[in-house]
Design an enzyme around this catalytic site. Structure first.
Site, PDB file in Angstrom:
ATOM      1  CB  ILE A   1      56.914  49.468  93.735  1.00  0.00           C
ATOM      2  CG1 ILE A   1      58.115  48.716  94.565  1.00  0.00           C
ATOM      3  CG2 ILE A   1      57.449  50.791  93.188  1.00  0.00           C
ATOM      4  CD1 ILE A   1      59.308  48.193  93.831  1.00  0.00           C
TER       5      ILE A   1
ATOM      6  CG  ASP B   1      65.325  42.326  87.507  1.00  0.00           C
ATOM      7  OD1 ASP B   1      64.278  42.504  88.037  1.00  0.00           O
ATOM      8  OD2 ASP B   1      65.968  41.737  86.684  1.00  0.00           O
TER       9      ASP B   1
ATOM     10  CD  GLU C   1      55.061  44.865  90.471  1.00  0.00           C
ATOM     11  OE1 GLU C   1      54.013  45.408  90.012  1.00  0.00           O
ATOM     12  OE2 GLU C   1      55.444  43.908  89.896  1.00  0.00           O
TER      13      GLU C   1
END
Length: 146
Positions: free
Chosen positions: A24, A40, A66
Site C-alpha cells: 500500500i 488493521d 503491509e
C-alpha cells in the site's frame, strides 16, 4: 510452505507460475494519522478485496507488514501483469469508511514469472517481484511493473 510446493510443482511439470508482490502506498501515513486499529481494518478490507478479485486457485497472503503476495499457478507473466493491473484498478476505486473519515488507497505492484533456470525458486521469484515493485514506486506509485 504452500508457495514452495506450488513452485516445485510448476518446475516439475514445467508449468507457468506468476507472482505479484504489492504494498500500500504511504501506508505509514494511514497508521500515523488514523492509528493502528484503522490500519488493521484497512488491511482486512484489502485482503477481502484481493481474494475476491483473484482466481480461486490463486494463493493470497500477507507478507511482512503491509506487503501482499498473490501466487498464481498456471499463469504466465502476461496474465500476472493483467491481474496486477486489475488489482491496481479495483483497489484505487475502493474506499474504506472509518470514524476519522473515508480513506482511499493506491498500491504499487511488481510481477515476476518462474523462469527455466534450475535455481529459480520462490525466494528468487519474490526478489524479482520486489525489485519490480520498487520500480513501480520509483515511477510514481499506483502502477504495475514486471
Amino acid at each position: 510452505l504452500m508457495g514452495e510446493k506450488e513452485v516445485g510443482r510448476a518446475r516439475r511439470y514445467q508449468r507457468p507460475l506468476a507472482l505479484i508482490l504489492f504494498d500500500i502506498d504511504h501506508f505509514k501515513d494511514v497508521n500515523d494519522s488514523h492509528g493502528h486499529l484503522i490500519g488493521d481494518h484497512v488491511l482486512q478490507v484489502l485482503t477481502k478485496l484481493v481474494t475476491r478479485t483473484t482466481r480461486a486457485t490463486d494463493i493470497v497472503c500477507r507478507y511482512g507488514g503491509e506487503e501482499f503476495i498473490v501466487l498464481m499457478p498456471e499463469a504466465s507473466r502476461e496474465e500476472g501483469l493483467a491481474m496486477a493491473e486489475r488489482l491496481r484498478q479495483e483497489i484505487s476505486r475502493m474506499t474504506v469508511v472509518t470514524a476519522g473519515g473515508t480513506l482511499s488507497l493506491t498500491v504499487s505492484l511488481g510481477v515476476a514469472a518462474l523462469g527455466p533456470e534450475e535455481d529459480d525458486n520462490l525466494e528468487s521469484l519474490i526478489a524479482r517481484a520486489d525489485r519490480a515493485m520498487y520500480q513501480a514506486k520509483a515511477a510514481g506509485r499506483n502502477t504495475v511493473r514486471g
